[in-house]
Design a protein around this motif. Structure first.
Motif, PDB file in Angstrom:
ATOM      1  N   VAL A  99     -38.236  62.485  21.140  1.00 38.26           N
ATOM      2  CA  VAL A  99     -36.949  62.961  21.639  1.00 38.26           C
ATOM      3  C   VAL A  99     -35.862  62.429  20.703  1.00 38.26           C
ATOM      4  N   ALA A 100     -35.009  63.370  20.241  1.00 37.35           N
ATOM      5  CA  ALA A 100     -33.934  62.996  19.313  1.00 37.35           C
ATOM      6  C   ALA A 100     -32.683  62.717  20.133  1.00 37.35           C
ATOM      7  N   VAL A 101     -32.146  61.527  20.002  1.00 28.89           N
ATOM      8  CA  VAL A 101     -30.997  61.164  20.852  1.00 28.89           C
ATOM      9  C   VAL A 101     -29.789  60.735  20.024  1.00 28.89           C
ATOM     10  N   ASP A 102     -28.617  61.282  20.411  1.00 21.70           N
ATOM     11  CA  ASP A 102     -27.367  60.840  19.781  1.00 21.70           C
ATOM     12  C   ASP A 102     -26.482  60.170  20.828  1.00 21.70           C
ATOM     13  N   LEU A 131     -35.929  58.794  18.930  1.00 26.69           N
ATOM     14  CA  LEU A 131     -35.440  58.707  17.548  1.00 26.69           C
ATOM     15  C   LEU A 131     -33.933  58.919  17.508  1.00 26.69           C
ATOM     16  N   THR A 132     -33.225  58.030  16.840  1.00 27.14           N
ATOM     17  CA  THR A 132     -31.813  58.316  16.583  1.00 27.14           C
ATOM     18  C   THR A 132     -31.548  58.223  15.082  1.00 27.14           C
ATOM     19  N   VAL A 133     -30.611  59.035  14.612  1.00 25.36           N
ATOM     20  CA  VAL A 133     -30.280  59.037  13.189  1.00 25.36           C
ATOM     21  C   VAL A 133     -28.842  58.564  13.019  1.00 25.36           C
ATOM     22  N   VAL A 134     -28.675  57.532  12.207  1.00 31.45           N
ATOM     23  CA  VAL A 134     -27.328  57.093  11.854  1.00 31.45           C
ATOM     24  C   VAL A 134     -26.868  58.014  10.732  1.00 31.45           C
ATOM     25  N   SER A 145     -28.906  62.481   7.007  1.00 32.51           N
ATOM     26  CA  SER A 145     -28.299  63.583   7.751  1.00 32.51           C
ATOM     27  C   SER A 145     -29.150  63.809   9.004  1.00 32.51           C
ATOM     28  N   PRO A 146     -28.546  63.946  10.200  1.00 26.72           N
ATOM     29  CA  PRO A 146     -29.346  64.066  11.418  1.00 26.72           C
ATOM     30  C   PRO A 146     -30.399  65.171  11.337  1.00 26.72           C
ATOM     31  N   SER A 147     -30.016  66.395  10.910  1.00 25.35           N
ATOM     32  CA  SER A 147     -31.016  67.470  10.967  1.00 25.35           C
ATOM     33  C   SER A 147     -32.156  67.216   9.974  1.00 25.35           C
ATOM     34  N   SER A 193     -33.160  64.399   8.694  1.00 28.48           N
ATOM     35  CA  SER A 193     -33.957  63.225   9.059  1.00 28.48           C
ATOM     36  C   SER A 193     -34.881  63.538  10.239  1.00 28.48           C
ATOM     37  N   ILE A 194     -34.389  64.334  11.197  1.00 31.47           N
ATOM     38  CA  ILE A 194     -35.237  64.673  12.348  1.00 31.47           C
ATOM     39  C   ILE A 194     -36.426  65.516  11.862  1.00 31.47           C
ATOM     40  N   ILE A 195     -36.153  66.529  11.038  1.00 33.60           N
ATOM     41  CA  ILE A 195     -37.230  67.402  10.546  1.00 33.60           C
ATOM     42  C   ILE A 195     -38.244  66.571   9.746  1.00 33.60           C
ATOM     43  N   VAL A 254     -38.163  67.132  21.507  1.00 32.18           N
ATOM     44  CA  VAL A 254     -37.232  67.476  22.588  1.00 32.18           C
ATOM     45  C   VAL A 254     -35.823  67.067  22.139  1.00 32.18           C
ATOM     46  N   MET A 255     -34.871  67.950  22.319  1.00 28.46           N
ATOM     47  CA  MET A 255     -33.488  67.600  21.984  1.00 28.46           C
ATOM     48  C   MET A 255     -32.506  68.341  22.887  1.00 28.46           C
ATOM     49  N   GLY A 256     -31.243  67.922  22.881  1.00 25.20           N
ATOM     50  CA  GLY A 256     -30.230  68.594  23.684  1.00 25.20           C
ATOM     51  C   GLY A 256     -29.749  69.856  22.974  1.00 25.20           C
ATOM     52  N   THR A 257     -29.256  70.829  23.758  1.00 20.76           N
ATOM     53  CA  THR A 257     -28.709  72.037  23.115  1.00 20.76           C
ATOM     54  C   THR A 257     -27.422  71.702  22.358  1.00 20.76           C
ATOM     55  N   HIS A 258     -26.733  70.644  22.808  1.00 22.34           N
ATOM     56  CA  HIS A 258     -25.515  70.187  22.140  1.00 22.34           C
ATOM     57  C   HIS A 258     -25.536  68.671  22.105  1.00 22.34           C
ATOM     58  N   GLY A 259     -24.555  68.119  21.381  1.00 21.49           N
ATOM     59  CA  GLY A 259     -24.538  66.666  21.277  1.00 21.49           C
ATOM     60  C   GLY A 259     -23.133  66.140  21.264  1.00 21.49           C
ATOM     61  N   ARG A 260     -22.944  65.062  20.504  1.00 26.78           N
ATOM     62  CA  ARG A 260     -21.623  64.421  20.470  1.00 26.78           C
ATOM     63  C   ARG A 260     -20.557  65.333  19.887  1.00 26.78           C
ATOM     64  N   ARG A 261     -21.002  66.325  19.092  1.00 27.82           N
ATOM     65  CA  ARG A 261     -19.998  67.161  18.403  1.00 27.82           C
ATOM     66  C   ARG A 261     -19.436  68.285  19.264  1.00 27.82           C
ATOM     67  N   GLY A 262     -19.876  68.408  20.492  1.00 31.72           N
ATOM     68  CA  GLY A 262     -19.240  69.366  21.407  1.00 31.72           C
ATOM     69  C   GLY A 262     -19.903  70.722  21.457  1.00 31.72           C
ATOM     70  N   PHE A 263     -19.137  71.700  21.971  1.00 39.65           N
ATOM     71  CA  PHE A 263     -19.719  72.961  22.422  1.00 39.65           C
ATOM     72  C   PHE A 263     -19.255  74.175  21.650  1.00 39.65           C
ATOM     73  N   LEU A 276     -25.572  77.037  20.132  1.00 37.06           N
ATOM     74  CA  LEU A 276     -26.398  75.850  19.899  1.00 37.06           C
ATOM     75  C   LEU A 276     -25.613  74.974  18.934  1.00 37.06           C
ATOM     76  N   GLY A 277     -25.694  73.631  19.093  1.00 40.51           N
ATOM     77  CA  GLY A 277     -25.012  72.739  18.154  1.00 40.51           C
ATOM     78  C   GLY A 277     -25.624  72.874  16.762  1.00 40.51           C
ATOM     79  N   SER A 278     -24.966  72.307  15.743  1.00 38.11           N
ATOM     80  CA  SER A 278     -25.445  72.531  14.374  1.00 38.11           C
ATOM     81  C   SER A 278     -26.752  71.802  14.097  1.00 38.11           C
ATOM     82  N   THR A 279     -26.921  70.597  14.639  1.00 34.97           N
ATOM     83  CA  THR A 279     -28.195  69.889  14.432  1.00 34.97           C
ATOM     84  C   THR A 279     -29.299  70.672  15.142  1.00 34.97           C
TER      85      THR A 279
HETATM   86  P1  AMP Z   1     -25.691  68.891  17.898  1.00 32.29           P
HETATM   87  O1  AMP Z   1     -26.440  70.072  17.365  1.00 32.29           O
HETATM   88  O2  AMP Z   1     -25.225  67.919  16.843  1.00 32.29           O
HETATM   89  O3  AMP Z   1     -24.600  69.294  18.849  1.00 32.29           O
HETATM   90  O4  AMP Z   1     -26.744  68.039  18.758  1.00 32.29           O
HETATM   91  C1  AMP Z   1     -27.761  68.653  19.510  1.00 32.29           C
HETATM   92  C2  AMP Z   1     -28.847  67.638  19.789  1.00 32.29           C
HETATM   93  O5  AMP Z   1     -29.374  67.173  18.542  1.00 32.29           O
HETATM   94  C3  AMP Z   1     -28.428  66.350  20.531  1.00 32.29           C
HETATM   95  O6  AMP Z   1     -28.385  66.518  21.949  1.00 32.29           O
HETATM   96  C4  AMP Z   1     -29.548  65.420  20.131  1.00 32.29           C
HETATM   97  O7  AMP Z   1     -30.719  65.715  20.882  1.00 32.29           O
HETATM   98  C5  AMP Z   1     -29.806  65.829  18.670  1.00 32.29           C
HETATM   99  N1  AMP Z   1     -29.008  65.025  17.731  1.00 32.29           N
HETATM  100  C6  AMP Z   1     -27.778  65.291  17.221  1.00 32.29           C
HETATM  101  N2  AMP Z   1     -27.374  64.297  16.409  1.00 32.29           N
HETATM  102  C7  AMP Z   1     -28.373  63.384  16.397  1.00 32.29           C
HETATM  103  C8  AMP Z   1     -28.559  62.120  15.778  1.00 32.29           C
HETATM  104  N3  AMP Z   1     -27.628  61.593  14.976  1.00 32.29           N
HETATM  105  N4  AMP Z   1     -29.710  61.446  16.010  1.00 32.29           N
HETATM  106  C9  AMP Z   1     -30.666  61.980  16.809  1.00 32.29           C
HETATM  107  N5  AMP Z   1     -30.537  63.146  17.442  1.00 32.29           N
HETATM  108  C10 AMP Z   1     -29.422  63.839  17.247  1.00 32.29           C
END
Ligand code: AMP
Length: 287
Positions: A140-143, A169-172, A234-236, A238-240, A252-261, A265-268
């Motif tokens: 699970v990728a978590v931000d 997994l989290t990516v700085v 880079s998050p994407s 590094s996750i791949i 498993v990941m969220g459809t969006h993250g810290r970068r908003g809506f 689908l979010g860019s990552t």
């Molecule tokens: P985003 O596409 O950036 O809006 O994020 C969508 C999802 O990607 C988040 O809910 C996380 O599951 C994953 N994600 C985004 N940034 C990171 C990060 N830095 N590290 C790990 N997972 C991330």
């Protein structure tokens, strides 16, 4: 900076190079690599150059000395990069390595893994009604956004149901991290010389914050058997890369993250969903 990417294979290892490599980076990294060589004999290595800008002088010396000493210890080296001079690096390294060395561009990361693993192009398998294998390794990728927290709960549930190993997994984000110390009001900030000590101390504190956040999330979600991992890059990508290196079967990941809506689908999320070869589950916040 040099970071190992965990791989689930006997003789294959992977490492990511970011920023400018220094003598201190090599001092931390080479003993570990030498240990692997002494344990496994000949090894294959994937070197991923991500926002990698070169070496300082002492690090070049370390690199050449190491290559001469271990000329015979590499079966294959896959160099994955995104700049023309990364390709030159592969050519220039050839005399120092007896095994095969090959360059791949960043969007050929998976081809690089196939080459290292000797995976031949297989005809598409026929699909039948035999039962699907339960998941064995879920990532699970978590931000630390609410979306990714929800994704974490879903991943924990699926891991429990299928008896799978779970990694959080989290990516700085290295861009956020390298620019964190630039003063936006200082016009000379961008041209200031690279400061390895400052970069190392920033990396250390970013790593600590990420580890604390992961520990808090493990505690909150009660994911007691989850393993935690931190990558810098880079998050994407590094996750791949992590998913490919570990051969996991569900991401498993969220459809969006810290970068908003701003998008569906979010860019990552978008980039990972388009490129990952394992199953991907996108978890919305509300459903
Ligand atoms: P985003 O596409 O950036 O809006 O994020 C969508 C999802 O990607 C988040 O809910 C996380 O599951 C994953 N994600 C985004 N940034 C990171 C990060 N830095 N590290 C790990 N997972 C991330």
């Amino acid at each position: 900076m040099l970071q190992f990417i965990p791989v689930n294979e006997k003789n294959i290892f992977a490492v990511r190079a970011t920023g400018t490599l220094t003598h201190a980076d090599y001092q931390a990294f080479l003993p570990e690599l030498e240990d692997l060589i002494s344990q496994h004999g000949k090894i294959s290595l994937l070197i991923e150059c991500e926002s990698f800008s070169g070496w300082d002088l002492a690090a070049i010396k370390d690199d050449v000395q190491f290559s001469l000493k271990h000329k015979h210890d590499f079966e294959k080296i896959a160099l994955v990069g995104n700049k023309a001079w990364h390709q030159w690096m592969a050519l220039m390294a050839k005399p120092f390595v007896q095994g095969e060395i090959k360059y791949f561009s960043s969007d050929e990361l998976q081809t690089a893994w196939d080459w290292l693993r000797d995976n031949q192009q297989q005809p598409a398998p026929s699909v039948d009604a035999s039962p699907l294998k339960p998941y064995q390794h879920i990532i699970v990728a978590v931000d630390f956004s609410p979306h990714s927290e929800k994704a974490a709960y879903r991943a924990i549930q699926l891991a429990e149901q299928s008896g799978a190993h779970l990694t959080m997994l989290t990516v700085v984000d290295d861009v956020e991290f390298y620019f964190a110390y630039l003063d936006p009001l200082d016009a000379n900030a961008i041209t200031r010389p690279y400061d390895p000590e400052l970069t190392a101390s920033l990396a250390k504190s970013a790593h600590k914050i990420a580890q604390d956040n992961l520990n808090n999330l493990v505690e909150k979600t009660q994911a007691k058997n989850a393993e935690t991992e931190i990558s810098i890059g880079s998050p994407s990508t590094s996750i791949i890369s992590y998913v490919e290196a570990t051969n996991c079967d569900l991401l498993v990941m969220g459809t969006h993250g810290r970068r908003g809506f701003s998008r569906l689908l979010g860019s990552t999320a978008h980039s990972v969903q388009n490129h990952a070869r394992c199953e991907v589950l996108m978890v919305p916040l509300d459903n």
